[in-house]
Design a protein around this motif. Structure first.
Motif, mmCIF file in Angstrom:
data_model
loop_
_atom_site.group_PDB
_atom_site.id
_atom_site.type_symbol
_atom_site.label_atom_id
_atom_site.label_comp_id
_atom_site.label_asym_id
_atom_site.label_seq_id
_atom_site.Cartn_x
_atom_site.Cartn_y
_atom_site.Cartn_z
ATOM 1 N N TYR A 29 -36.015 -30.497 2.635
ATOM 2 C CA TYR A 29 -37.113 -30.572 1.663
ATOM 3 C C TYR A 29 -36.586 -30.560 0.230
ATOM 4 O O TYR A 29 -37.146 -31.191 -0.655
ATOM 5 C CB TYR A 29 -38.125 -29.445 1.879
ATOM 6 N N TYR A 33 -36.945 -33.561 -2.583
ATOM 7 C CA TYR A 33 -37.426 -33.302 -3.940
ATOM 8 C C TYR A 33 -36.451 -33.872 -4.983
ATOM 9 O O TYR A 33 -36.871 -34.501 -5.961
ATOM 10 C CB TYR A 33 -37.604 -31.795 -4.154
ATOM 11 N N ASN A 36 -36.646 -37.633 -5.012
ATOM 12 C CA ASN A 36 -37.886 -38.032 -5.675
ATOM 13 C C ASN A 36 -37.738 -37.954 -7.188
ATOM 14 O O ASN A 36 -38.197 -38.834 -7.921
ATOM 15 C CB ASN A 36 -39.044 -37.151 -5.227
ATOM 16 N N ARG A 42 -41.431 -41.188 -3.891
ATOM 17 C CA ARG A 42 -42.332 -40.122 -3.424
ATOM 18 C C ARG A 42 -42.168 -39.894 -1.918
ATOM 19 O O ARG A 42 -43.073 -40.187 -1.137
ATOM 20 C CB ARG A 42 -43.771 -40.482 -3.734
ATOM 21 N N LEU A 43 -41.035 -39.375 -1.539
ATOM 22 C CA LEU A 43 -40.806 -39.061 -0.130
ATOM 23 C C LEU A 43 -41.678 -37.880 0.282
ATOM 24 O O LEU A 43 -41.729 -36.875 -0.412
ATOM 25 C CB LEU A 43 -39.332 -38.711 0.113
ATOM 26 N N ASN A 44 -42.366 -38.014 1.407
ATOM 27 C CA ASN A 44 -43.200 -36.952 1.969
ATOM 28 C C ASN A 44 -42.791 -36.724 3.412
ATOM 29 O O ASN A 44 -42.446 -37.665 4.133
ATOM 30 C CB ASN A 44 -44.686 -37.331 1.936
ATOM 31 N N ARG A 45 -42.874 -35.471 3.854
ATOM 32 C CA ARG A 45 -42.519 -35.126 5.226
ATOM 33 C C ARG A 45 -43.548 -35.731 6.163
ATOM 34 O O ARG A 45 -44.754 -35.598 5.959
ATOM 35 C CB ARG A 45 -42.478 -33.604 5.373
ATOM 36 N N LYS A 46 -43.068 -36.387 7.217
ATOM 37 C CA LYS A 46 -43.973 -36.933 8.218
ATOM 38 C C LYS A 46 -44.523 -35.793 9.066
ATOM 39 O O LYS A 46 -43.875 -34.764 9.228
ATOM 40 C CB LYS A 46 -43.234 -37.945 9.096
ATOM 41 N N PHE A 62 -38.569 -37.825 6.345
ATOM 42 C CA PHE A 62 -39.436 -37.997 5.184
ATOM 43 C C PHE A 62 -39.617 -39.497 4.979
ATOM 44 O O PHE A 62 -38.705 -40.275 5.235
ATOM 45 C CB PHE A 62 -38.793 -37.381 3.940
ATOM 46 N N TRP A 64 -41.641 -42.770 2.534
ATOM 47 C CA TRP A 64 -42.420 -43.252 1.401
ATOM 48 C C TRP A 64 -42.530 -44.762 1.517
ATOM 49 O O TRP A 64 -41.525 -45.460 1.724
ATOM 50 C CB TRP A 64 -41.761 -42.876 0.073
#
Length: 161
Positions: A29, A33, A36, A42-46, A62, A64
């Protein structure tokens, strides 16, 4: 009678992608961040991790989707450590189990790599070098470099959808 042979090589071409190996000791994580912040993505956790070996190994991922270039960026952890209970080899009156930690790798050819950044779009050399140079500016990252995905034996593990 004539024999007809269908050649399907033209129909099943691989989608081009760029694969970057990242060496660092931070949590997933935290790396997402940092990427990003530096790459302006804007990587987000799946919601669900990658599940290989029937639940024995789960790799965090992650994602995006870049609406401007219509490409998908994936950051995936290469190492998964899981605890497994195994019967002890001792001949005793009571059954005993011992806890063993097993290590699984998403790409076993690169066991030293901590993370892979896969971009489902092939960049020219200048763009790829710019991305790697930006990643190398992050102080927590030891090194990062491009990997040729066609040379991988386990490239099927890079199919995330």
């Amino acid at each position: 009678m004539a024999v007809h042979k269908l050649i399907l090589d033209d129909f099943f071409e691989e989608a081009p992608y760029t694969l970057i190996a990242i060496y660092c000791a931070v949590e997933d994580y935290r790396l997402a961040y940092l990427l990003n912040s530096y790459l302006k993505i804007r990587l987000n956790r799946k919601p669900s991790d990658l599940d290989y070996n029937n639940g024995k190994s789960n790799f965090s991922i992650f994602e995006w989707v870049d609406p401007k270039y219509l490409s998908t960026w994936n950051l995936v952890h290469n190492v998964c450590k899981s605890e497994v209970y195994q019967k002890a080899n001792q001949q005793s009156l009571f059954d005993s189990e011992e806890k063993i930690t097993k290590t699984f790798y998403l790409i076993p050819e690169y066991k030293q790599v901590n993370y892979f950044l896969k971009i489902d779009s092939e960049f020219d050399d200048d763009q790829g070098k710019l991305i790697i140079d930006t990643i190398l500016k992050i102080p927590q990252i030891s090194t990062a470099y491009h990997i040729d995905g066609n040379q991988l034996k386990s490239k099927n593990n890079l199919i995330f959808s």
